[in-house]
Design an enzyme around this catalytic site. Structure first.
Site, PDB file in Angstrom:
ATOM      1  N   ASP A 170      43.314  57.111  42.719  1.00  0.00           N
ATOM      2  CA  ASP A 170      41.967  56.820  42.045  1.00  0.00           C
ATOM      3  C   ASP A 170      42.368  55.340  41.334  1.00  0.00           C
ATOM      4  OD1 ASP A 170      43.367  57.303  39.803  1.00  0.00           O
ATOM      5  OD2 ASP A 170      42.047  58.849  39.232  1.00  0.00           O
ATOM      6  N   TYR A 265      49.906  49.489  37.613  1.00  0.00           N
ATOM      7  CA  TYR A 265      51.043  50.194  37.528  1.00  0.00           C
ATOM      8  C   TYR A 265      52.394  49.098  37.760  1.00  0.00           C
ATOM      9  CZ  TYR A 265      49.411  54.966  37.268  1.00  0.00           C
ATOM     10  OH  TYR A 265      48.911  56.138  36.832  1.00  0.00           O
TER      11      TYR A 265
HETATM   12  N1  LIG Z   1      46.000  60.341  42.872  1.00  0.00           N
HETATM   13  C1  LIG Z   1      45.567  60.024  41.594  1.00  0.00           C
HETATM   14  O1  LIG Z   1      45.234  58.849  41.648  1.00  0.00           O
HETATM   15  C2  LIG Z   1      45.451  60.984  40.599  1.00  0.00           C
HETATM   16  C3  LIG Z   1      44.508  60.815  39.483  1.00  0.00           C
HETATM   17  C4  LIG Z   1      44.291  61.807  38.447  1.00  0.00           C
HETATM   18  C5  LIG Z   1      45.211  63.002  38.551  1.00  0.00           C
HETATM   19  N2  LIG Z   1      46.042  62.944  39.494  1.00  0.00           N
HETATM   20  C6  LIG Z   1      46.862  64.156  39.512  1.00  0.00           C
HETATM   21  O2  LIG Z   1      46.248  65.357  39.637  1.00  0.00           O
HETATM   22  C7  LIG Z   1      47.034  66.622  39.374  1.00  0.00           C
HETATM   23  C8  LIG Z   1      46.316  67.299  38.252  1.00  0.00           C
HETATM   24  O3  LIG Z   1      46.559  66.580  36.971  1.00  0.00           O
HETATM   25  P1  LIG Z   1      46.346  67.071  35.604  1.00  0.00           P
HETATM   26  O4  LIG Z   1      46.447  66.277  34.647  1.00  0.00           O
HETATM   27  O5  LIG Z   1      44.828  67.748  35.499  1.00  0.00           O
HETATM   28  O6  LIG Z   1      47.179  68.438  35.497  1.00  0.00           O
HETATM   29  P2  LIG Z   1      47.072  69.998  35.004  1.00  0.00           P
HETATM   30  O7  LIG Z   1      48.506  70.284  34.732  1.00  0.00           O
HETATM   31  O8  LIG Z   1      45.805  70.014  34.104  1.00  0.00           O
HETATM   32  O9  LIG Z   1      46.679  70.677  36.279  1.00  0.00           O
HETATM   33  C9  LIG Z   1      47.429  70.976  37.433  1.00  0.00           C
HETATM   34  C10 LIG Z   1      47.419  72.350  37.867  1.00  0.00           C
HETATM   35  O10 LIG Z   1      48.183  72.502  38.778  1.00  0.00           O
HETATM   36  C11 LIG Z   1      48.625  74.030  38.979  1.00  0.00           C
HETATM   37  N3  LIG Z   1      49.918  74.054  39.771  1.00  0.00           N
HETATM   38  C12 LIG Z   1      50.947  73.804  39.528  1.00  0.00           C
HETATM   39  N4  LIG Z   1      51.869  74.021  40.433  1.00  0.00           N
HETATM   40  C13 LIG Z   1      51.255  74.608  41.441  1.00  0.00           C
HETATM   41  C14 LIG Z   1      51.550  75.133  42.897  1.00  0.00           C
HETATM   42  N5  LIG Z   1      52.724  75.258  43.238  1.00  0.00           N
HETATM   43  N6  LIG Z   1      50.499  75.868  43.358  1.00  0.00           N
HETATM   44  C15 LIG Z   1      49.223  75.955  42.733  1.00  0.00           C
HETATM   45  N7  LIG Z   1      49.128  75.515  41.803  1.00  0.00           N
HETATM   46  C16 LIG Z   1      50.063  74.836  40.989  1.00  0.00           C
HETATM   47  C17 LIG Z   1      49.212  74.084  37.359  1.00  0.00           C
HETATM   48  O11 LIG Z   1      49.149  75.659  37.153  1.00  0.00           O
HETATM   49  C18 LIG Z   1      47.757  73.628  36.786  1.00  0.00           C
HETATM   50  O12 LIG Z   1      46.914  74.396  36.551  1.00  0.00           O
HETATM   51  C19 LIG Z   1      48.367  65.662  38.864  1.00  0.00           C
HETATM   52  O13 LIG Z   1      49.334  65.755  40.117  1.00  0.00           O
HETATM   53  C20 LIG Z   1      48.175  64.354  38.667  1.00  0.00           C
HETATM   54  O14 LIG Z   1      49.121  63.419  38.563  1.00  0.00           O
HETATM   55  C21 LIG Z   1      46.072  62.020  40.652  1.00  0.00           C
HETATM   56  O1  LIG Z   2      47.692  59.711  31.832  1.00  0.00           O
HETATM   57  P1  LIG Z   2      46.785  60.118  32.569  1.00  0.00           P
HETATM   58  O2  LIG Z   2      46.991  61.657  32.882  1.00  0.00           O
HETATM   59  O3  LIG Z   2      45.270  59.949  31.841  1.00  0.00           O
HETATM   60  O4  LIG Z   2      46.358  59.455  34.014  1.00  0.00           O
HETATM   61  C1  LIG Z   2      47.254  59.353  34.985  1.00  0.00           C
HETATM   62  C2  LIG Z   2      46.576  58.841  36.126  1.00  0.00           C
HETATM   63  O5  LIG Z   2      46.199  57.718  36.166  1.00  0.00           O
HETATM   64  C3  LIG Z   2      45.501  56.986  37.115  1.00  0.00           C
HETATM   65  O6  LIG Z   2      44.162  57.749  37.368  1.00  0.00           O
HETATM   66  C4  LIG Z   2      43.200  57.213  36.100  1.00  0.00           C
HETATM   67  C5  LIG Z   2      42.467  56.191  36.431  1.00  0.00           C
HETATM   68  O7  LIG Z   2      42.933  55.076  37.172  1.00  0.00           O
HETATM   69  C6  LIG Z   2      41.909  55.488  35.388  1.00  0.00           C
HETATM   70  O8  LIG Z   2      41.314  54.307  35.458  1.00  0.00           O
HETATM   71  C7  LIG Z   2      40.941  56.446  34.248  1.00  0.00           C
HETATM   72  O9  LIG Z   2      39.616  56.592  34.691  1.00  0.00           O
HETATM   73  O10 LIG Z   2      41.667  58.092  34.761  1.00  0.00           O
HETATM   74  C8  LIG Z   2      42.474  58.265  35.832  1.00  0.00           C
HETATM   75  C9  LIG Z   2      43.194  59.411  35.423  1.00  0.00           C
HETATM   76  O11 LIG Z   2      43.542  59.473  34.172  1.00  0.00           O
HETATM   77  C10 LIG Z   2      46.239  57.276  38.396  1.00  0.00           C
HETATM   78  O12 LIG Z   2      45.704  56.873  39.460  1.00  0.00           O
HETATM   79  C11 LIG Z   2      46.767  58.667  38.793  1.00  0.00           C
HETATM   80  O13 LIG Z   2      47.675  58.784  39.752  1.00  0.00           O
HETATM   81  C12 LIG Z   2      47.566  59.030  37.331  1.00  0.00           C
HETATM   82  O14 LIG Z   2      47.741  60.403  37.483  1.00  0.00           O
HETATM   83 MN   LIG Z   3      47.139  57.268  41.557  1.00  0.00          MN
END
Ligand SMILES: NC(=O)c1ccc[n+]([C@@H]2O[C@H](COP(=O)([O-])OP(=O)(O)OC[C@H]3O[C@@H](n4cnc5c(N)ncnc54)[C@H](O)[C@@H]3O)[C@@H](O)[C@H]2O)c1
Ligand SMILES: O=P(O)(O)OC[C@H]1O[C@H](O[C@H]2[C@H](O)[C@@H](O)[C@@H](O)O[C@@H]2CO)[C@H](O)[C@@H](O)[C@@H]1O
Ligand SMILES: [Mn+2]
Length: 442
Positions: A170, A265
């Site tokens: 995102d 990043y």
């Molecule tokens: N791609 C992106 O741009 C983007 C944006 C925002 C968040 N994220 C990702 O989304 C994910 C969630 O973020 P968060 O901050 O809400 O984390 P969080 O810790 O609040 O939630 C993650 C959940 O995953 C569960 N989990 C962990 N291992 C697991 C497994 N093997 N099987 C099933 N469930 C499992 C945990 O118990 C937890 O409830 C992270 O990987 C974060 O980096 C990605």
């Molecule tokens: O430090 P966090 O957990 O708040 O965020 C890490 C994630 O950051 C990016 O997503 C951001 C987004 O780009 C920003 O604009 C805002 O709206 O919040 C998002 C989620 O916090 C990034 O793309 C993710 O991969 C990271 O996990």
């Molecule tokens: Mn990302």
């Protein structure tokens, strides 16, 4: 319109309520008959699940809702798996950030040694989800945004090459929302972007409006002065200071190549000394998130569940996450929407490794993504990407071969790390911290 069954894997995520509210707000565009959550932490998921049951009952009682820790129950009969797991949760993120910082190295969720450590944890967790999906719902698609997406995507390309998993991030959406504001556009969708790179490691090379007018000059003028900070006062009041710094630092990243506009990043790779100087070794982003987003979301969920009502609650639709609905719709209805996805290069960036997972524009339809041609990229970006993709590939090889040496090489090769001796010291600490999550290395 056909109604779909959706599973959210990582039901206990802090992002789950915002995504559920967003899905409920988009039922006219993407109708859902059943919504399920899956997580391997029953207690964490239950807090979110109980609140979401209330939200769904209030807004769309016809949607059948459940949550479970049983893979068969979760993964059976679904069309889409929206995956956002964090293996090791926030306490492990905190260590990913603090261990490198102890050695004067960038401590970050997805970049440098912290991202590598997180990758070593995520690979097994995401492969497990893919295998459950293929076993119980072989026709389903996984929309994965579990991080570190670059390493996860390389792992699935290499170990599950035929799986129906689409990796998406995102960050470009967040940057494009800001670009649209800078330009005075109503929506980021009024822009057509050309972008290339690796996940959390890319550049915009062209941005146009619907009539084909070049929008780069106006954007560059703004970014050269303010980075991606849009309204100085509003941003500094409403955006968390650490994110505001990241958006502002894009100004210095841009100065290195004024032909392109950078992903935020890149600051971790191009200005690691600045990042370390501005980090608090005792209180990192993981602490900010645990004290902020996590406390807030779980607190609100508990209140909603206790009252049986969301009246007065401050959980909001994650508008930002509507790209997930766009992606699901693109597959479900063959919309051919143009989106940035993390896909095998296969010649799209013509002077770059064809086996690399690159983040580039794709047209998405019911058979998946059709990546667009990027052509040759400049030497600066090519050099950086060659180094970073080697890091990502070495991590996956290290995980598969349980190789200490390959992981040491990966950390040494990261642009954030000054020497092999520093890399080794960090690696040895990370091994001890991750003993419950990583394969044992030889
Ligand atoms: N791609 C992106 O741009 C983007 C944006 C925002 C968040 N994220 C990702 O989304 C994910 C969630 O973020 P968060 O901050 O809400 O984390 P969080 O810790 O609040 O939630 C993650 C959940 O995953 C569960 N989990 C962990 N291992 C697991 C497994 N093997 N099987 C099933 N469930 C499992 C945990 O118990 C937890 O409830 C992270 O990987 C974060 O980096 C990605
Ligand atoms: O430090 P966090 O957990 O708040 O965020 C890490 C994630 O950051 C990016 O997503 C951001 C987004 O780009 C920003 O604009 C805002 O709206 O919040 C998002 C989620 O916090 C990034 O793309 C993710 O991969 C990271 O996990
Ligand atoms: Mn990302």
């Amino acid at each position: 319109m056909k109604k779909y069954s959706v599973l959210v894997a990582g039901g206990g995520s802090t992002f789950t309520p915002g995504i559920v509210l967003m899905l409920l707000d988009n039922l006219d565009k993407f109708p859902i008959k059943e919504l399920k959550f899956y997580d391997n932490d029953a207690a964490r998921q239950e807090t979110i699940g109980k609140a979401c049951a209330v939200l769904i009952k209030e807004r769309a009682p016809e949607v059948v809702f459940s949550y479970t820790t049983d893979p068969r129950e979760a993964f059976s009969g679904v069309d889409f798996v929206m995956a956002h797991i964090r293996v090791g949760k926030y306490p492990m993120r905190e260590l990913d950030e603090k261990i490198p910082l102890k050695y004067g190295v960038v401590g970050q969720e997805t970049c440098g040694p912290g991202g590598i450590a997180y990758g070593m944890r995520s690979i097994g967790g995401v492969l497990e989800l893919v295998d459950y999906m293929e076993k119980y719902s072989p026709n389903a698609w996984m929309l994965n945004y579990s991080n570190p997406a670059a390493i996860v995507a390389e792992a699935t390309r290499s170990m599950r090459p035929n799986s129906k998993i689409l990796n998406i991030c995102d960050m470009p959406v967040g940057i494009e929302v800001r670009m649209a504001e800078i330009l005075g556009l109503e929506s980021r969708k009024e822009m057509t972007v050309k972008y290339y790179g690796l996940n959390h490691f890319g550049w915009y090379s062209d941005i146009r409006d619907q009539a084909g007018n070049d929008l780069m000059p106006k954007l560059k003028e703004h970014v050269a002065k303010y980075g991606y900070v849009v309204h100085k006062d509003i941003d500094s009041q409403h955006v968390e200071p650490s994110w505001n710094d990241t958006f502002a630092k894009a100004k210095d990243v841009f100065a290195l190549d004024t032909n392109t506009l950078p992903n935020t990043y890149l600051k971790y790779y191009l200005f690691p000394d600045y990042v370390v100087e501005h980090s608090d070794k005792e209180y990192t982003r993981a602490n900010e998130v645990m004290d902020g987003r996590e406390k807030h979301v779980f607190g609100e969920c508990r209140k909603i569940a206790e009252k049986g009502s969301s009246a007065g609650a401050s959980l909001h639709i994650d508008e930002h996450a509507s790209y997930i609905v766009d992606l699901a719709r693109a597959i479900a209805y063959n919309t051919k929407e143009r989106m940035l996805l993390i896909v095998p290069n296969q010649g799209s960036v013509s002077n770059f490794d064809p086996t690399a997972m690159v983040e580039i524009p794709c047209l998405v339809g019911n058979t998946g993504p059709e990546p667009m041609q990027i052509g040759k990229i400049p030497q600066f970006q090519l050099g950086l990407m060659n180094q970073q993709v080697a890091v990502e590939k070495l991590v996956v090889e290290a995980w598969m071969e349980k190789s200490y040496t390959k992981l040491w090489q990966a950390i040494t090769l990261s642009k954030t790390v000054p020497s092999a001796s520093v890399a080794k010291a960090i690696l040895d600490d990370l091994i001890a911290a991750n003993k419950d999550y990583w394969p044992e290395l030889n």
